[in-house]
Design a protein around this motif. Structure first.
Motif, mmCIF file in Angstrom:
data_model
loop_
_atom_site.group_PDB
_atom_site.id
_atom_site.type_symbol
_atom_site.label_atom_id
_atom_site.label_comp_id
_atom_site.label_asym_id
_atom_site.label_seq_id
_atom_site.Cartn_x
_atom_site.Cartn_y
_atom_site.Cartn_z
ATOM 1 N N UNK A 2 4.456 -4.826 -5.989
ATOM 2 C CA UNK A 2 4.984 -5.093 -4.647
ATOM 3 C C UNK A 2 3.925 -4.796 -3.582
ATOM 4 N N UNK A 3 3.150 -3.726 -3.801
ATOM 5 C CA UNK A 3 2.124 -3.345 -2.829
ATOM 6 C C UNK A 3 1.021 -4.406 -2.776
ATOM 7 N N UNK A 4 0.704 -5.019 -3.927
ATOM 8 C CA UNK A 4 -0.380 -5.996 -3.985
ATOM 9 C C UNK A 4 -0.127 -7.171 -3.053
ATOM 10 N N UNK A 5 1.126 -7.571 -2.900
ATOM 11 C CA UNK A 5 1.460 -8.738 -2.066
ATOM 12 C C UNK A 5 1.935 -8.343 -0.672
ATOM 13 N N UNK A 6 1.784 -7.079 -0.330
ATOM 14 C CA UNK A 6 2.381 -6.572 0.907
ATOM 15 C C UNK A 6 1.821 -7.258 2.147
ATOM 16 N N UNK A 18 -7.007 2.686 -5.501
ATOM 17 C CA UNK A 18 -8.466 2.695 -5.521
ATOM 18 C C UNK A 18 -9.055 2.753 -4.114
ATOM 19 N N UNK A 19 -8.341 2.254 -3.113
ATOM 20 C CA UNK A 19 -8.838 2.346 -1.743
ATOM 21 C C UNK A 19 -8.969 3.803 -1.318
ATOM 22 N N UNK A 20 -8.038 4.633 -1.734
ATOM 23 C CA UNK A 20 -8.008 6.035 -1.320
ATOM 24 C C UNK A 20 -8.865 6.903 -2.234
ATOM 25 N N UNK A 21 -8.680 6.776 -3.528
ATOM 26 C CA UNK A 21 -9.478 7.546 -4.496
ATOM 27 C C UNK A 21 -9.201 7.014 -5.887
ATOM 28 N N UNK A 22 -10.254 6.902 -6.699
ATOM 29 C CA UNK A 22 -10.101 6.442 -8.071
ATOM 30 C C UNK A 22 -9.789 7.629 -8.985
ATOM 31 N N UNK A 23 -9.210 7.353 -10.156
ATOM 32 C CA UNK A 23 -9.032 8.440 -11.131
ATOM 33 C C UNK A 23 -10.388 9.036 -11.519
ATOM 34 N N UNK A 24 -10.401 10.345 -11.740
ATOM 35 C CA UNK A 24 -11.655 11.015 -12.068
ATOM 36 C C UNK A 24 -11.415 12.083 -13.124
ATOM 37 N N UNK A 25 -12.442 12.424 -13.910
ATOM 38 C CA UNK A 25 -12.275 13.492 -14.906
ATOM 39 C C UNK A 25 -11.948 14.817 -14.233
ATOM 40 N N UNK A 53 -5.121 -0.924 -2.462
ATOM 41 C CA UNK A 53 -6.510 -1.330 -2.666
ATOM 42 C C UNK A 53 -7.138 -1.932 -1.417
ATOM 43 N N UNK A 54 -6.337 -2.242 -0.403
ATOM 44 C CA UNK A 54 -6.848 -2.867 0.819
ATOM 45 C C UNK A 54 -6.411 -2.068 2.037
ATOM 46 N N UNK A 55 -7.247 -2.002 3.079
ATOM 47 C CA UNK A 55 -6.846 -1.295 4.302
ATOM 48 C C UNK A 55 -5.574 -1.865 4.923
ATOM 49 N N UNK A 56 -5.401 -3.198 4.808
ATOM 50 C CA UNK A 56 -4.204 -3.810 5.382
ATOM 51 C C UNK A 56 -2.933 -3.293 4.695
ATOM 52 N N UNK A 57 -3.029 -3.068 3.395
ATOM 53 C CA UNK A 57 -1.864 -2.539 2.674
ATOM 54 C C UNK A 57 -1.524 -1.140 3.153
ATOM 55 N N UNK A 58 -2.544 -0.303 3.338
ATOM 56 C CA UNK A 58 -2.295 1.055 3.816
ATOM 57 C C UNK A 58 -1.688 1.031 5.220
ATOM 58 N N UNK A 59 -2.196 0.164 6.076
ATOM 59 C CA UNK A 59 -1.683 0.092 7.445
ATOM 60 C C UNK A 59 -0.227 -0.340 7.458
#
Length: 633
Positions: free
Chosen positions: A554-558, A607-614, A588-594
């Protein structure tokens, strides 16, 4: 001579039967009359109390501003109408015969006459008038409640129930004695081996052919197909999580489920083939005389749709989930072992295919099944040697940019197969009985890691852990969580459990008990991938859930699809009304976050905010620039 004996014994048995039926029907009439009286009284008194409660609730809604004067007036008229029916209706005669009932009804109707002008003049602003009317109504609510309780627990009802019980006992004893006599006479004429033969070749629970009889049916079907040169299809049917259903709901529910499944399979195949139960939750369907392989695929889909309909239980509904694998003669084999093995392989493939629960056998499937078996062995060893890993993806508060939590994500680098996707890893664990061990490993490692970060100075962090439906349904989750919290020393408030939205979980009392027990421990519960499952508003309202996680689809098409935007807006509004926080996945996009911030979504990850990390990289990342909890995008 034998024919004469048969006729004589049959005549005697019929005489016994007719006399038994006559006596039983007479007693049954009496039982029905007394039972109808009890039901009429109980129904009428219950309706009176219900209408009183609804009128009182309408007053409350008017005062709160959640409903208008028209609704209040409607409830008042319905209450008045109910009392008039009880005073004059023919079906309400048993209630009026109850001691003290007529004076109460007349008094209540007289009071409604006095209230009429006040009710039609009430407005939402007249708080004092509403409260006064509620106080006066409280007296009649108490009286109607007493009448309702008395209608089900009074001495008169107990007397009537005793009458019913006495009649039933006498009639059943009389009927049982006579039928037993007649049955014994007929039993002398029946061939005992006929019953034994049926039991030897049929499943006692479902009445279907058992494994032994199935082999005969299958052999006959192959022989006929060879002679007539046509195809046959073998559909292997397996129920998902049947053991979990048995464990959580009891064997009585499990047996009922198997009987319903057997009945639906018989109806679906009709006269096109036979159904058998091989054992446990495994069924097999033989479809004969196929002209084209497409017919087999169509039948498999039809079988699956028939099985997927809801089954009503005493405390909810159960939606069976089945997987079906199909093999064809002679396309996939010419012998019984080949056809059964290939159908079982296709069924195994369907069980782990998210897109379809129905699968026709294909070349190469055996290799994939062998891979899964090797992966299961490797996973067992990886758990024992602690060779799995967890990566962590931060979850942020979108309004302040501060980190709320870190979601633990499972990773496995297999020595033989390399990187194994989490979806395949979990599917292997579920199928090979490793789900509980895997869940407990992830839960313990994530909590232990969080404790290490807290000791390093990052006190405000939480950790999100995904929970397997298998572990949840078996009622083992609360005990495992409590044990892990004690072992690692983290507080319950720092743990968030993510449970996938699934109707099969929410329709049982045991599932709700588990959720409530987890909330009593103090952990938070998030409903993961919300919007992709089947939870209704009524389910959601009952669940003690703290958070909803909006699925990333749902977020991908927001930002490009207005319907996706409207749907996310609805979910956020719904969650706010239920006092739940909302987390958006896959930003993944600034527009989605806004847009999410614009809608009032509190939390987000992607991924826009932070990727998974060890785990070893998290502490340094948190401490970067001296802002351990700041969003740096």
């Amino acid at each position: 001579m034998n024919k004469l004996k048969l006729l004589l014994l049959t005549a005697v048995a019929l005489l016994f039967g007719f006399s038994s039926l006559y006596s039983y029907n007479r007693d049954l009439d009496v039982v029905q009359y007394v039972s109808a009286t009890i039901k009429a009284v109980g129904w009428a008194s219950s309706e009176l109390e219900t209408e009183s409660l609804k009128f009182d609730h309408a007053l409350t809604e008017l005062m709160a501003g959640t409903n208008d004067e028209a609704n209040l007036q409607l409830r008042f008229e319905l209450l008045w109408s109910r009392i008039e029916v009880l005073l004059k209706g023919e079906e309400s005669q048993p209630l009026r015969e109850q001691p003290g009932m007529m004076p109460l009804l007349r008094r209540f109707r007289a009071q409604l006459v006095l209230w009429e002008e006040r009710v039609y003049g009430l407005t939402a602003a007249d708080r004092a008038g509403i409260l006064a009317l509620q106080q006066e109504l409280a007296v009649y609510r108490t009286l109607t409640r007493e009448v309702n309780v008395e209608s089900f627990s009074g001495a008169n009802v107990w007397h009537q129930l005793n009458i019913i019980q006495d009649i039933r006992v006498r009639s059943m004893l009389y009927l049982a004695g006579l039928l037993l006599s007649g049955g014994l006479m007929l039993w002398l004429l029946l061939r005992e081996n006929r019953s034994n033969r049926h039991l030897a070749f049929h499943d006692m629970l479902t009445g279907l052919p058992n494994r032994m009889y199935f082999y005969q049916l299958m052999g006959n079907a192959i022989t006929t197909a060879q002679k007539e040169r046509h195809r046959i299809a073998v559909h292997m049917v397996d129920l998902n999580e049947f053991k979990a259903i048995n464990d959580s709901l009891g064997h009585e529910v499990g047996d009922r489920l198997l009987r319903v499944i057997a009945s639906r399979l018989r109806q679906a195949i009709g006269d096109q083939g036979q159904v058998a139960r091989l054992g446990g939750d495994e069924f097999v369907v033989i479809q004969q005389r196929l002209a084209d392989p497409v017919e087999a695929e169509q039948m498999a889909s039809h079988l699956w749709q028939s099985l997927s309909r809801e089954i009503r239980l005493n405390d909810g509904c159960l939606s069976p989930l089945a997987c079906i694998g199909t093999s064809l003669y002679p396309d996939h084999g010419t012998t019984m072992p080949e056809l059964l093995s290939h159908a079982d392989t296709a069924m195994y493939h369907a069980k782990h295919n998210r897109q379809s629960a129905v699968q026709l056998f294909e070349l190469g499937m055996d290799e994939r099944r062998l891979r899964r078996q090797k992966l299961a062995v490797g996973l067992q060893a990886a758990l024992e040697k602690d060779e799995l890993a967890l990566h962590y993806q931060p979850i942020f508060r979108l309004d302040t940019g501060r980190i709320e939590s870190l979601e633990a994500l499972l990773r496995w680098q297999s020595p033989e197969f390399g990187h194994v996707s989490p979806l395949e890893l979990i599917a292997v664990a579920e199928h090979h009985g490793l789900a509980r061990a895997l869940n407990e490993w992830v839960l313990y490692r994530a909590c232990r890691q969080l404790r290490q970060w807290q000791l390093a100075g990052f006190d405000g962090l939480k950790v999100n852990v995904n929970i397997s439906p298998t572990m949840f349904m078996r009622g083992q989750l609360a005990a495992a969580v409590a044990h892990t919290l004690r072992e690692t020393g983290i507080s319950a408030a720092a743990l968030v459990l993510e449970i996938t939205e699934d109707t099969s979980l929410w329709d049982t009392a045991g599932s709700l008990d588990t959720l409530h027990e987890l909330r009593r421990i103090g952990v938070e519960i998030a409903l993961d991938d919300f919007g992709t499952g089947y939870s209704s508003f009524s389910h959601l309202r009952q669940l003690p859930v703290n958070k909803l996680k909006i699925d990333k689809s749902f977020v991908a098409d927001l930002s490009t699809d207005q319907r996706a935007f409207d749907l996310v807006k609805t979910i956020v509004t719904l969650a706010q009304s239920l006092e739940m926080a909302v987390t958006a996945e896959g930003i993944e996009l600034p527009e989605q976050q806004q847009r999410l911030q614009q809608l009032g979504c509190q939390l987000g990850q992607g991924y826009l905010l932070a990727k998974p990390m060890p785990a070893e990289a998290v502490a340094g990342w948190l401490a970067r620039d001296g802002r351990p909890y700041a969003l740096s995008v």
